[in-house]
Design an enzyme around this catalytic site. Structure first.
Site, PDB file in Angstrom:
ATOM      1  N   LYS A 147       0.839  -1.191   0.000  1.00 29.50           N
ATOM      2  CA  LYS A 147       0.000   0.000   0.000  1.00 29.50           C
ATOM      3  C   LYS A 147       0.877   1.246   0.000  1.00 29.50           C
ATOM      4  O   LYS A 147       1.872   1.310   0.728  1.00 29.50           O
ATOM      5  CB  LYS A 147      -0.888  -0.036   1.254  1.00 29.50           C
ATOM      6  CG  LYS A 147      -1.891   1.071   1.394  1.00 29.50           C
ATOM      7  CD  LYS A 147      -2.714   0.837   2.680  1.00 29.50           C
ATOM      8  CE  LYS A 147      -3.761   1.894   2.871  1.00 29.50           C
ATOM      9  NZ  LYS A 147      -4.569   1.639   4.102  1.00 29.50           N
ATOM     10  N   SER A 222      -9.244   1.864   3.215  1.00 28.57           N
ATOM     11  CA  SER A 222      -8.352   2.618   2.365  1.00 28.57           C
ATOM     12  C   SER A 222      -7.347   1.762   1.593  1.00 28.57           C
ATOM     13  O   SER A 222      -6.576   2.289   0.789  1.00 28.57           O
ATOM     14  CB  SER A 222      -7.586   3.632   3.214  1.00 28.57           C
ATOM     15  OG  SER A 222      -6.800   2.981   4.198  1.00 28.57           O
ATOM     16  N   SER A 246      -9.665  -0.436   7.448  1.00 32.49           N
ATOM     17  CA  SER A 246      -9.018  -0.139   6.164  1.00 32.49           C
ATOM     18  C   SER A 246      -8.500  -1.355   5.417  1.00 32.49           C
ATOM     19  O   SER A 246      -8.313  -1.301   4.199  1.00 32.49           O
ATOM     20  CB  SER A 246      -7.854   0.834   6.385  1.00 32.49           C
ATOM     21  OG  SER A 246      -8.279   1.974   7.075  1.00 32.49           O
TER      22      SER A 246
END
Length: 542
Positions: A147, A222, A246
Site C-alpha cells: 500500500k 483505504s 481499512s
C-alpha cells in the site's frame, strides 16, 4: 440522616450516568434518521453508475498465479521454479489488469526482475539446505505488493495528496524491511484515498480504483488498491494498514482475506500519516492481505514483533476446543446486515457446529450498543500528522474551494476534516463516558472470549457499493471500527459470492494476542467455502 447524606451523591452520579447513556442512544437514533435522509439524496444519483460499462478482466496466462505464497516459496527454494518466472508472471498480470482497475500508483518492475535473477543466481550457488532457507528467508523470491502509505525506499509516498512535485520514501518502513529480509521482492505501491482517510479508494492524483468483480463499484478503502490487485491475481500477498477497517472492508469487497493484528503487534514506523498521539499504536496497526488463508501465518510470523505470538502461530489449533460465539448486529445507529450477509453468517455457524461438534452461542455484549460513539469519537479524537493543521477554520474555506472546483483536496478529506471539527466540540462528560464504555466493552470481550474463544461477526452490512455511497453509510463502518479501538485481532474471511456475483464475508474476532485463533478459523472457513474466487474474465486475452 447521615446515611442519606452519603447516599445522595451516589444516586446523583448514577442518575447523571444514566442520563448521559440515554442521550447517547437518542442521538444515535436521530443521526440514523439524518443518514437515511442523506441516503435518499445520494443513492438515486449513485445508482446511475449501474448504466456504465462493466469491464471484465483478461484471462490468466500463467498457472503460477494460482499458487499460494507458501507453495511458491517452497518451489523456489527447491529449484522447481525460478523466481524470475514467478516475478515475470505477476508483472505481466499487473500490466494486463491495471488499465481496467487503476490500482497501481508506481511500479518497480525492472528492479524486481533483476532482484529475481539475483535470487536464482544465489540459489544456484548456495550451500544452505531448503530447511535453512525456509527458516532464514521464508519468502525468498516471492513477489509482494505494498500500500502506498507504507514507505518503500525510492517509491511514491504521496498517499493521494496532490502536489507539484512527487514525494518519495527515503527509507523502507520497518514492515517492508522485514519482508525484504525474508527474501520477498517488492513489485509496486498501490492506490489509497487521500491520506487513507476514507472507505473508498479515490484521490485527485491516481483516481478511482475499481472492483474486479464489478468495475462499476468501488474496491473499498483505504487499502483498495491492494485488495483489487490481490483479487484479480495480480498480487499474492500485500502489506496494508488498518485504523477503521481499512484492510478488512476492501478485503471483503474484493473477496480475499484481510488480517488486522492485535494492537502493538506490528511496528507502525514508516506509515503516512503517522501520529505521536499516545493512542495511535493502540488503534492503528499495519497488517496483511492474502488470497489464501495459509499465507496469513507465514506473513504474520515475518512482520510480528512478538516472539510469543510467533510461537502461537506455529502451534496447531484444535478448533474442537475453541469456544465459538456469534453476533449479527452492532448498535442502534447502524443498519442490520442484509439477507445474503446473514445467510453467509448462518452457513459459517452451521459449518463450525457440524465440523467440530460444538455449539455456537449468541454473544452477550451489553455495551456493544455504544460501539458507534466509542469508535467514532475516539478515532476522530486522534491527532494525526499531516492533517492536523487543516482542522480549524481552514477546513470550511477548503470546503468552499471544493464547491467551486479549485481545491486540491479530495471530498473525503474535507468531509473528514469537518466531522473531526464537530467531534472536538463534544463535552468532557461525553468523552469520559465514551472512554468508560470502551473500557467496559473491552472487559466484556475479555470475559466472553478468554484465551480460547472467537466471535463470528459481520464484516459489513452488504457487499461492494457504488462510488460515493459510503457517505450515507458512514455509521455502518462501526462493524469494523470498534475492533480498532478495542485493539483486538480480526480476520476477514470470504464466504462465496452473492446473487450479483459480489463477494461476501465474515469477521473472526479474538482477544488480544490470539491472532492464531482467528487465522486458524479462517483456514477452516476457506476449506469449507472455497476462499478466493477469480473475478469474471473476458474470453479474449488483451
Amino acid at each position: 440522616m447521615e446515611t442519606l447524606i452519603c447516599v445522595l451523591p451516589m444516586i446523583h452520579l448514577k442518575l447523571m450516568a444514566n442520563t448521559m447513556e440515554t442521550m447517547i442512544l437518542i442521538t444515535q437514533r436521530i443521526l440514523k434518521a439524518l443518514l437515511f435522509l442523506l441516503s435518499c439524496v445520494i443513492i438515486p444519483f449513485t445508482l446511475l453508475q449501474c448504466f456504465n460499462e462493466r469491464k471484465r478482466l483478461p484471462p490468466i496466462k500463467s498457472n503460477v498465479l494460482f499458487l499460494s505464497a507458501t507453495e511458491l516459496a517452497k518451489r523456489i527454494r527447491s529449484r522447481k521454479i525460478s523466481s524470475e518466472e514467478v516475478v515475470r508472471a505477476y508483472i505481466q498480470r499487473c500490466k494486463d489488469v491495471n488499465p481496467i482497475l487503476n490500482a497501481i500508483v508506481e511500479s518497480r518492475f525492472d528492479a524486481a526482475t533483476l532482484e529475481a535473477k539475483e535470487v536464482d543466481q544465489f540459489l544456484s550457488r548456495t550451500t544452505k539446505t531448503e530447511e535453512e532457507l525456509a527458516r532464514d528467508m521464508p519468502l525468498l523470491g516471492v513477489p509482494v505488493t505494498v500500500k502506498e502509505s507504507i514507505a518503500v525506499q525510492g517509491m511514491s509516498y504521496g498517499v493521494g495528496v496532490k502536489k507539484k512535485t512527487k514525494e518519495e520514501a527515503s527509507e523502507d518502513a520497518h514492515i517492508v524491511k522485514k519482508v525484504r529480509d525474508a527474501g520477498a521482492i517488492i513489485l509496486l505501491v498501490s492506490n489509497t484515498p487521500e491520506l487513507c482517510l476514507f472507505w473508498e479508494t479515490d484521490n485527485k492524483v491516481t483516481g478511482t480504483t475499481c472492483n474486479p468483480y464489478d468495475t462499476r463499484r468501488n474496491s473499498g478503502g483505504s487499502s483498495g488498491g491492494e485488495a483489487a490487485l490481490l483479487s484479480s491475481a495480480a498480487s499474492l500477498v500485500g502489506l496494508v494498514s488498518d485504523v477503521a477497517g481499512s484492510s478488512r472492508l476492501p478485503a471483503m469487497f474484493c473477496g480475499i482475506f484481510g488480517h488486522k493484528p492485535s494492537a502493538g503487534l506490528v511496528s507502525t514506523h514508516g506509515h503516512k500519516p503517522g501520529s505521536t498521539d499516545k493512542n495511535w499504536p493502540y488503534y492503528f496497526t499495519l497488517g496483511t492481505m492474502a488470497r489464501y488463508a495459509d499465507d496469513l501465518p507465514l506473513m504474520m510470523k515475518i512482520i510480528s514483533q512478538s516472539d510469543h505470538v510467533r510461537q502461537r502461530l506455529d502451534q496447531k489449533v484444535s478448533l474442537k476446543d475453541v469456544k465459538f460465539f456469534y453476533l449479527y448486529n452492532c448498535c442502534p445507529i447502524t443498519n442490520s446486515i442484509n439477507g445474503e450477509m446473514k445467510d453467509a453468517m448462518r452457513r459459517v455457524i452451521k459449518h463450525i457446529e457440524a465440523m467440530f461438534g460444538v455449539q455456537v452461542q449468541k454473544a452477550e455484549l451489553s455495551d456493544m450498543k455504544f460501539a458507534f460513539d466509542v469508535s467514532s469519537h475516539l478515532l476522530l479524537d486522534l491527532n494525526v500528522d499531516s492533517v492536523g493543521d487543516m482542522f480549524s477554520g481552514k477546513i470550511f474555506v477548503e470546503f468552499l474551494k471544493l464547491i467551486f472546483h479549485v481545491s486540491l483536496r479530495s471530498l473525503s478529506f474535507v468531509c473528514y476534516g469537518m466531522v473531526r471539527w464537530v467531534n472536538t466540540k463534544r463535552s468532557t462528560a461525553y468523552h469520559n463516558k465514551v472512554v468508560e464504555k470502551k473500557t467496559s466493552l473491552k472487559k466484556q470481550f475479555e470475559d466472553l472470549l478468554g484465551d480460547n474463544g472467537v466471535l463470528i461477526y459481520p464484516t459489513f452490512i452488504a457487499p461492494a457499493h457504488y462510488k460515493y455511497q459510503a457517505y450515507s453509510k458512514v455509521a455502518n463502518f462501526t462493524y469494523l471500527m470498534i475492533y480498532n479501538v478495542l485493539g483486538l485481532p480480526v480476520t476477514q474471511c470470504p464466504v462465496g459470492l452473492n446473487s450479483n456475483g459480489l463477494p461476501i464475508g465474515v469477521q473472526i474476532v479474538a482477544n488480544t494476542d490470539n491472532d492464531h485463533l482467528t487465522i486458524a478459523v479462517a483456514q477452516s472457513i476457506e476449506k469449507a467455502f472455497g476462499g478466493w474466487r477469480l473475478p469474471p474474465t473476458s474470453e479474449i486475452s488483451v
